[in-house]
Each structure stands twice: as structure tokens, then as C-alpha cells.
Motif scaffolding. Structure first.
Motif, mmCIF file in Angstrom:
data_model
loop_
_atom_site.group_PDB
_atom_site.id
_atom_site.type_symbol
_atom_site.label_atom_id
_atom_site.label_comp_id
_atom_site.label_asym_id
_atom_site.label_seq_id
_atom_site.Cartn_x
_atom_site.Cartn_y
_atom_site.Cartn_z
ATOM 1 N N LYS A 224 45.842 43.030 51.015
ATOM 2 C CA LYS A 224 44.907 41.906 50.924
ATOM 3 C C LYS A 224 43.760 41.999 51.926
ATOM 4 C CE LYS A 224 47.917 38.243 49.134
ATOM 5 N NZ LYS A 224 48.322 36.843 49.352
ATOM 6 N N LEU A 225 43.872 42.847 52.907
ATOM 7 C CA LEU A 225 42.830 42.929 53.935
ATOM 8 C C LEU A 225 41.493 43.314 53.312
ATOM 9 C CD1 LEU A 225 44.808 44.754 56.778
ATOM 10 C CD2 LEU A 225 44.298 42.307 56.577
ATOM 11 N N GLY A 226 40.464 42.545 53.655
ATOM 12 C CA GLY A 226 39.136 42.822 53.113
ATOM 13 C C GLY A 226 38.892 42.226 51.744
ATOM 14 N N GLN A 227 39.634 41.182 51.379
ATOM 15 C CA GLN A 227 39.437 40.547 50.077
ATOM 16 C C GLN A 227 38.022 40.017 49.933
ATOM 17 O OE1 GLN A 227 42.617 37.620 50.238
ATOM 18 N NE2 GLN A 227 43.703 38.657 48.594
ATOM 19 N N GLN A 228 37.476 40.100 48.731
ATOM 20 C CA GLN A 228 36.120 39.615 48.472
ATOM 21 C C GLN A 228 35.969 39.279 46.998
ATOM 22 O OE1 GLN A 228 33.237 43.165 48.291
ATOM 23 N NE2 GLN A 228 34.923 43.935 49.561
ATOM 24 N N LYS A 229 34.899 38.557 46.706
ATOM 25 C CA LYS A 229 34.561 38.303 45.312
ATOM 26 C C LYS A 229 33.862 39.520 44.726
ATOM 27 C CE LYS A 229 33.685 33.340 45.983
ATOM 28 N NZ LYS A 229 32.670 32.275 45.830
ATOM 29 N N ILE A 230 33.958 39.650 43.404
ATOM 30 C CA ILE A 230 33.171 40.670 42.718
ATOM 31 C C ILE A 230 32.368 39.981 41.620
ATOM 32 C CG2 ILE A 230 34.811 42.517 43.219
ATOM 33 C CD1 ILE A 230 35.842 42.233 40.341
ATOM 34 N N GLU A 231 31.578 40.750 40.890
ATOM 35 C CA GLU A 231 30.706 40.175 39.873
ATOM 36 C C GLU A 231 31.508 39.495 38.776
ATOM 37 O OE1 GLU A 231 28.188 43.189 38.338
ATOM 38 O OE2 GLU A 231 26.997 43.384 40.170
ATOM 39 N N SER A 232 30.942 38.374 38.305
ATOM 40 C CA SER A 232 31.549 37.680 37.171
ATOM 41 C C SER A 232 31.452 38.554 35.924
ATOM 42 C CB SER A 232 30.831 36.352 36.926
ATOM 43 O OG SER A 232 30.901 35.517 38.061
ATOM 44 N N GLY A 233 32.328 38.290 34.980
ATOM 45 C CA GLY A 233 32.278 39.037 33.729
ATOM 46 C C GLY A 233 33.606 39.025 33.013
ATOM 47 N N LYS A 234 33.646 39.729 31.892
ATOM 48 C CA LYS A 234 34.881 39.889 31.147
ATOM 49 C C LYS A 234 35.578 41.158 31.620
ATOM 50 C CE LYS A 234 33.921 37.435 26.816
ATOM 51 N NZ LYS A 234 35.069 36.521 26.906
ATOM 52 N N TYR A 235 36.845 41.012 31.960
ATOM 53 C CA TYR A 235 37.643 42.143 32.423
ATOM 54 C C TYR A 235 38.993 42.131 31.710
ATOM 55 C CZ TYR A 235 34.541 42.353 36.561
ATOM 56 O OH TYR A 235 33.472 42.446 37.426
ATOM 57 N N GLN A 236 39.590 43.302 31.620
ATOM 58 C CA GLN A 236 41.001 43.314 31.299
ATOM 59 C C GLN A 236 41.750 42.756 32.506
ATOM 60 O OE1 GLN A 236 42.189 47.277 29.950
ATOM 61 N NE2 GLN A 236 41.976 46.576 27.842
ATOM 62 N N MET A 237 42.843 42.055 32.260
ATOM 63 C CA MET A 237 43.605 41.415 33.340
ATOM 64 C C MET A 237 45.075 41.856 33.267
ATOM 65 S SD MET A 237 44.123 37.355 34.277
ATOM 66 C CE MET A 237 45.006 36.925 32.762
ATOM 67 N N LEU A 238 45.528 42.487 34.319
ATOM 68 C CA LEU A 238 46.921 42.872 34.440
ATOM 69 C C LEU A 238 47.606 41.892 35.382
ATOM 70 C CD1 LEU A 238 49.295 44.825 34.020
ATOM 71 C CD2 LEU A 238 48.361 46.228 35.876
ATOM 72 N N VAL A 239 48.582 41.151 34.872
ATOM 73 C CA VAL A 239 49.313 40.169 35.672
ATOM 74 C C VAL A 239 50.705 40.732 35.942
ATOM 75 C CG1 VAL A 239 50.095 37.783 35.848
ATOM 76 C CG2 VAL A 239 48.023 38.325 34.546
ATOM 77 N N ASP A 240 51.082 40.825 37.220
ATOM 78 C CA ASP A 240 52.382 41.425 37.529
ATOM 79 C C ASP A 240 53.518 40.467 37.207
ATOM 80 O OD1 ASP A 240 52.681 39.691 39.747
ATOM 81 O OD2 ASP A 240 51.804 41.145 41.118
ATOM 82 N N ASN A 241 54.732 41.013 37.191
ATOM 83 C CA ASN A 241 55.885 40.245 36.711
ATOM 84 C C ASN A 241 56.226 39.048 37.585
ATOM 85 O OD1 ASN A 241 57.081 41.502 38.924
ATOM 86 N ND2 ASN A 241 58.438 42.794 37.722
ATOM 87 N N LEU A 242 55.750 39.029 38.814
ATOM 88 C CA LEU A 242 56.003 37.892 39.700
ATOM 89 C C LEU A 242 55.172 36.685 39.292
ATOM 90 C CD1 LEU A 242 57.511 37.033 42.319
ATOM 91 C CD2 LEU A 242 55.464 37.727 43.586
ATOM 92 N N ASN A 243 54.071 36.906 38.558
ATOM 93 C CA ASN A 243 53.104 35.837 38.310
ATOM 94 C C ASN A 243 52.878 35.486 36.846
ATOM 95 O OD1 ASN A 243 51.864 35.168 41.078
ATOM 96 N ND2 ASN A 243 51.852 37.403 41.059
ATOM 97 N N VAL A 244 53.451 36.229 35.924
ATOM 98 C CA VAL A 244 53.275 35.930 34.503
ATOM 99 C C VAL A 244 53.765 34.523 34.165
ATOM 100 C CG1 VAL A 244 54.179 36.497 32.206
ATOM 101 C CG2 VAL A 244 53.186 38.286 33.636
ATOM 102 N N GLY A 245 54.782 34.056 34.880
ATOM 103 C CA GLY A 245 55.319 32.725 34.619
ATOM 104 C C GLY A 245 54.284 31.619 34.728
#
Length: 439
Positions: A224-245
Motif C-alpha cells: 500500500k505504500l505510495g497509494q495514489q489516484k489514477i485517471e478516471s475511466g473504464k477498467y477491468q476490475m479484479l476483486v480478490d476472494n477476501l472482498n467479493v462478498g
């Protein structure tokens, strides 16, 4: 298990209620013990043990319904308690839809042992539990000068429940649980203080992961070190098994009879229709041995059965209890899901990431909400930008927006890495064309 003495009191209470004005009744006795421990840096921060005995009684009186509970399970005190409950219930509004289930729907017994209780629960003492937390903290503490704090928590419990009703149902069950977690916070850039954790939970002590939690939490916070925003837009989204719920929860909520009856569900009148991707097949298997959430009957005593929730995107069932079935004038099913199982794919999280050309791997949700009537949602997320199969940079303070039916219709692939620590056995899932807002 519940003692014979307490069972006898439950039977007496049921009979007493019927003799004093109740037309029907349900009585439940609950007993349980639990432990909560916390260890921070180099010392125990919390040690709490609790035990509970309680009785609840549901009263159906002159077309009215009331429910009452007490931890004073003594006949001499229960007599006035039940009498007062009956009198108080008479002041409530008539509700013709409040009934016990039809007795033909009750679980009749004879099922195999679901192995939901660790017979050796009492063997494990406090020093051993503290050592688990100390070891988890010790995997990380002092290994990086940027670490602010390392904490670990341990919880366990065993509980029993005995239920009896005036129309012929009687049932007892017992279950145990253990959980262990680790959390690490670090100094980031400027005022940033990223934090991450990891945990495990199991029905049996032998199945509980007891090593590596601290290291996993440390690895997750490093990313998480150095987290930042990136450009808005449509992206593919991979959600890990801890967070799909987090994305599945509003979908399941939309299947409940309470939501359907109030017309507060985006899945209203969608039964037997294709509403999401054909790649989604979701099963409810309540009889999976040793699984969190496994059961032979629901809270009403209605027998559970295997059922398909989504079959290749087609909605196949709702969760409708007795009360809402009466109000809706439809056949009841069951009150809530038991053990939810996805039809899994063939790839691990790492393999899904490696095939991602440009997308965002979501590792956490930070607030947000969804509209239960329309399915529209907005969630804050954090995670990583992935390009050409490689993690490029950590991201945070971004939002995803859209509609849940559209999102679940845009499944690219479902992983093979179901997480078995809860009753919803969620794998990692890759979605297409998700709107991200950032810079």
C-alpha cells in the motif's frame, strides 16, 4: 449441549404459555461461552471471557405476536414473565400473517453429523491462545523501522441452542468457532498511515491457520505504500476472494422475502429469468460437513435443502420465510442462505492477474452504498493498477459506480481460489467495463 434441566424448563414454559392464553408458541434456550483476546506490540491489550444462558419465547395470542427474552431461567420467575408477555402481546396490533411454519416443513431429524462443534474445545487454555497472538505479532514486530504498530486478536466460542414449538418441532444443535488475525500499520509518505490485516477462522482448532498471518498482513501493508489516484475511466476490475462478498451482499439481500414484499428489490419478479452472466452459477449447500453456515434447519425449524440460486445467470430461487410468504401469498422457501458455493473456474488470483492487460485489482472497499430498489451502486475502493500482467502501482481514494446487474453480467472469469472461512465461499472474480473515478 443443553442440559436436561433446561430442556425440561423449555417444555414447561411452552405448556404454561398455552395454558395461559397463547394459541401457539416457540421457545428457545441458548447457552454459550466465548473468549476475546487482543495483543498489541509486546503485551496483552484485552482479555474478555463471557458465558450466557438465555431463553426466548415467541407468543401468538389472539391473532397478535410478541417475542420476549430473559436470562433468568427459573420457573418461579418465568411464570410472571410469561403471563406479563401474554398480556402485553394483547396490546399489539393484529397481524394475521404471523404464524408458525406448517409442521410438514419442519426438519424431522435423521441427518448425518455436520461436524460443527470441536469436541476438544475446552482443552485449549488462555496461555496457548495468547502465545498464538504473540507469535503472529513476532513475525513482524521490529523487522521494519516504518512499522507503527502490530496487533493480533483471537476469538473463540461454543454455543448450544434448543428449540421447541407448540406444533411439533423439537431440535438441538451445537457449534464452535475459532479465529485469529493480525494487523500492521506503517508510516507512509507524508501523513499517510496505511494499515492492512489478515485473518483465518475455522470450526475446529486443527483447521485454524496459526502461522503466517502476521507476515501476510505485513506484505499487504507494504504494497500500500505510495497509494495514489489514477485517471478516471473504464477498467477491468479484479476483486480478490477476501472482498467479493461486498459485491455479492446486496445481490443476496435482494432475494430476501422482506425486500420482495416491500418491493424494495432490484430482483423483484425476476425468477427464472437470465439476470446476470451465464458464467455465474451459485449453489446453496446447507449440508456440507464442517462448513461455516451448514445446518439441517433454519431459525424457524424449516428443513434446509440444496438449491440453486443462479444457474448460468438464471435466477432460480428467493429466500422467503413463513411471515413474508403469508403476506405475499406465495410458497415459502427458506429464511436465509446457508453455505454459498460458486461454480469455480480454473485460475488462481496470480494467474488472473497475469492475464490482465490493463485493469485494477481491488483489495478493499472504503464506504459507499447501493440502492436496493434499482441496484445502482457507488463504492470507494483501494488496490493496484495492473498493466500487462504486472502490478504497477498502489491506488486509493477512487470510486466505482454502476449497476449491480450490469456488473454481474460483465463477468470475465471466476477464479478457483474460494475462501472457506465463512458461509459465503467466495473466489476472486474478474469483471469487465467498470467505471472508476479518480483524477
Amino acid at each position: 449441549m443443553i442440559s436436561k434441566e433446561l430442556k425440561d424448563i423449555a417444555r414447561w414454559a411452552l405448556d404454561f404459555a398455552l395454558k395461559n392464553g397463547a394459541s401457539n408458541s416457540r421457545v428457545a434456550i441458548y447457552t454459550g461461552v466465548s473468549t476475546e483476546l487482543e495483543y498489541r506490540d509486546d503485551q496483552v491489550d484485552k482479555l474478555q471471557q463471557a458465558s450466557e444462558n438465555s431463553m426466548s419465547i415467541e407468543l401468538f395470542v389472539e391473532g397478535r405476536y410478541g417475542t420476549y427474552s430473559t436470562n433468568r431461567i427459573i420457573k418461579s420467575e418465568l411464570e410472571p414473565f410469561i403471563k406479563k408477555g401474554i398480556e402485553n402481546t394483547k396490546y399489539l396490533a393484529v397481524d394475521k400473517y404471523r404464524t408458525l411454519p406448517d409442521s410438514s416443513r419442519y426438519y424431522k431429524g435423521g441427518g448425518y453429523d455436520l461436524k460443527l462443534c470441536d469436541s476438544g474445545f475446552e482443552k485449549f487454555q488462555t496461555p496457548e491462545k495468547i502465545q498464538l497472538m504473540k507469535d503472529a505479532v513476532g513475525e513482524v514486530l521490529g523487522k521494519d523501522e516504518r512499522i507503527i504498530s502490530v496487533a493480533s486478536s483471537y476469538n473463540d466460542g461454543v454455543s448450544s441452542r434448543y428449540v421447541i414449538t407448540s406444533n411439533g418441532f423439537e431440535f438441538e444443535n451445537e457449534q464452535s468457532y475459532y479465529s485469529l488475525s493480525a494487523d500492521v500499520s506503517m508510516k507512509g509518505e507524508g501523513d499517510a498511515r496505511p494499515q492492512a490485516g489478515w485473518y483465518d477462522s475455522a470450526v475446529n482448532w486443527d483447521k485454524l491457520q496459526k502461522a503466517g498471518l502476521g507476515k501476510t498482513a505485513y506484505d499487504r501493508v507494504l504494497r500500500k505504500l505510495g497509494q495514489q489516484k489514477i485517471e478516471s475511466g473504464k477498467y477491468q476490475m479484479l476483486v480478490d476472494n477476501l472482498n467479493v462478498g461486498r459485491l455479492l451482499s446486496p445481490v443476496i439481500s435482494a432475494l430476501y422475502g422482506s425486500s420482495l414484499q416491500q418491493k424494495n428489490s432490484f430482483l423483484l419478479d425476476k425468477l427464472d429469468q437470465k439476470v446476470v452472466s451465464e458464467k455465474l452459477t451459485l449453489l446453496d449447500n446447507p449440508h456440507l460437513v464442517g462448513a461455516r453456515g451448514a445446518r439441517w434447519c433454519d431459525g424457524e425449524g424449516v428443513a434446509t435443502q440444496k438449491r440453486t440460486v443462479f444457474d448460468k445467470g438464471v435466477l432460480k430461487t428467493y429466500y422467503i420465510d413463513t411471515y413474508n410468504s403469508n403476506k405475499m401469498e406465495v410458497a415459502p422457501t427458506i429464511g436465509s442462505p446457508s453455505v454459498l458455493l460458486f461454480d469455480l473456474g480454473t485460475k488462481s488470483l496470480d494467474q488472473l492477474t497475469a492475464n490482465l492487460q490493463k485493469g485494477i485489482w481491488v483489495t478493499g472497499f472504503n464506504g459507499g452504498n447501493s440502492n436496493s430498489t434499482t441496484g445502482d451502486f457507488s463504492f470507494g475502493v483501494e488496490g493496484f493498477l495492473v498493466e500487462n500482467g504486472k502490478v504497477v502501482k498502489p491506488i486509493s481514494e477512487m470510486n466505482i459506480t454502476g449497476n449491480l446487474l450490469t456488473l454481474w453480467s460483465n463477468i470475465v472469469e471466476i477464479g478457483n481460489d474460494e475462501r472457506t472461512i465463512s458461509s459465503w465461499r467466495t473466489p476472486s472474480i474478474l469483471f469487465d467495463d467498470v467505471d472508476f473515478s479518480g483524477l
